[in-house]
Design an enzyme around this catalytic site. Structure first.
Site, PDB file in Angstrom:
ATOM      1  N   CYS A 158       0.152  -8.810   3.992  1.00 38.52           N
ATOM      2  CA  CYS A 158       1.076  -7.683   4.213  1.00 38.52           C
ATOM      3  C   CYS A 158       0.937  -7.089   5.611  1.00 38.52           C
ATOM      4  O   CYS A 158       1.940  -6.831   6.279  1.00 38.52           O
ATOM      5  CB  CYS A 158       0.898  -6.624   3.129  1.00 38.52           C
ATOM      6  N   HIS A 210      -1.700  -1.620   1.049  1.00 39.25           N
ATOM      7  CA  HIS A 210      -0.464  -2.386   1.218  1.00 39.25           C
ATOM      8  C   HIS A 210       0.446  -1.683   2.222  1.00 39.25           C
ATOM      9  O   HIS A 210       0.395  -0.459   2.381  1.00 39.25           O
ATOM     10  CB  HIS A 210       0.252  -2.525  -0.132  1.00 39.25           C
ATOM     11  N   HIS A 222       8.361  -6.836   2.406  1.00 35.05           N
ATOM     12  CA  HIS A 222       6.895  -6.802   2.395  1.00 35.05           C
ATOM     13  C   HIS A 222       6.360  -8.112   1.841  1.00 35.05           C
ATOM     14  O   HIS A 222       7.100  -8.899   1.227  1.00 35.05           O
ATOM     15  CB  HIS A 222       6.397  -5.623   1.538  1.00 35.05           C
TER      16      HIS A 222
END
Length: 256
Positions: A158, A210, A222
């Site tokens: 990520c 994240h 993402h």
């Protein structure tokens, strides 16, 4: 102190001096670094671009002089612009390079690593691009499989995804999501955000785990299983395939 440059397409950076150790990031062709420690088989390095530290195999880089290191640290960065392409040397060696490889002192389809000359005829990126370009570069990675420590269209995590997308547009941000979250301006509501801003998500302990890039119309791109587009709301990321929220929103930041 010694210095080096990555002369292979993609080199794993590991948490310890072992092939069995966790890959924490990757080094792409043309990236240069300081050698902090060196033993028979492994070196601990610090990348110039983002100060990321880890261990690399001594067979997977080339040492450079301090003067050349300083030159690389000051000249304009030019990056390869295709998902994968080829470079060739004067000795007819052929190398693959991924999107975002650095081409030192690139001009007239040529560049050098130390004294070795390479030819490259593909697309390139350089300079600072508009914020709108962040979304276009992000779409290049769409459907890339998730890979812990990855930084390429063949596997990416990520924060590697957000860092590389920003990098291709000329903006430097840290490697890890937690460090990225420490930058920029806090936005109070999703409605205040623009495409290209970053949204960060935490776990039950409040740790940032994240990050993704905000798109138009309450969507986010993402890396989760793969680089994908999902819905973003005030609770977090709603995965349309699973029909549930997968990440809890912590903060939205404007870095540009």
């Amino acid at each position: 102190m010694n210095f080096g440059i990555c002369n292979l397409s993609i080199v794993p950076i590991r948490s310890e001096a072992s092939d069995a150790s966790e890959m924490t990031s990757q080094m792409l062709f043309g990236e240069h670094f300081t050698i902090l420690e060196k033993n028979k088989y492994w070196s601990k390095i610090r990348l110039f671009y983002d100060n990321f530290e880890g261990y690399i195999d001594n067979k997977q880089f080339e040492e450079i002089s301090k003067d050349y290191f300083q030159k690389l640290s000051t000249i304009e960065s030019i990056y390869s612009g295709d998902i994968i392409d080829f470079i060739s040397s004067d000795t007819n060696d052929l190398f693959t390079i991924p999107l975002g490889a650095r081409l030192p002192s690139f001009t007239n389809n040529q560049f050098y690593i130390n004294t070795k000359r390479f030819q490259y005829e593909g697309a390139t990126f350089k300079g600072v691009l508009s914020k709108n370009e962040i979304i276009q570069k992000a779409f290049t990675y769409l459907n890339t499989p998730f890979l812990w420590g990855g930084k390429t269209p063949f596997g990416i995590d990520c924060s590697g995804f957000t860092q590389m997308t920003y990098k291709l547009c000329g903006y430097k941000i840290p490697r890890d999501a937690k460090e990225q979250a420490s930058k920029g301006e806090v936005l109070s509501f999703i409605e205040e955000s623009e495409p290209g801003d970053l949204a960060f998500f935490d776990n039950e302990e409040g740790e940032i785990i994240h990050v993704g890039i905000i798109l138009n119309d309450y969507h986010i791109i993402h890396a989760h299983g793969k680089v994908r587009i999902d819905t973003l709301d005030h609770s977090g990321i709603f995965n349309s395939d699973l029909q549930k929220h997968t990440h809890k929103l912590r903060v939205i930041k404007k870095l540009i």
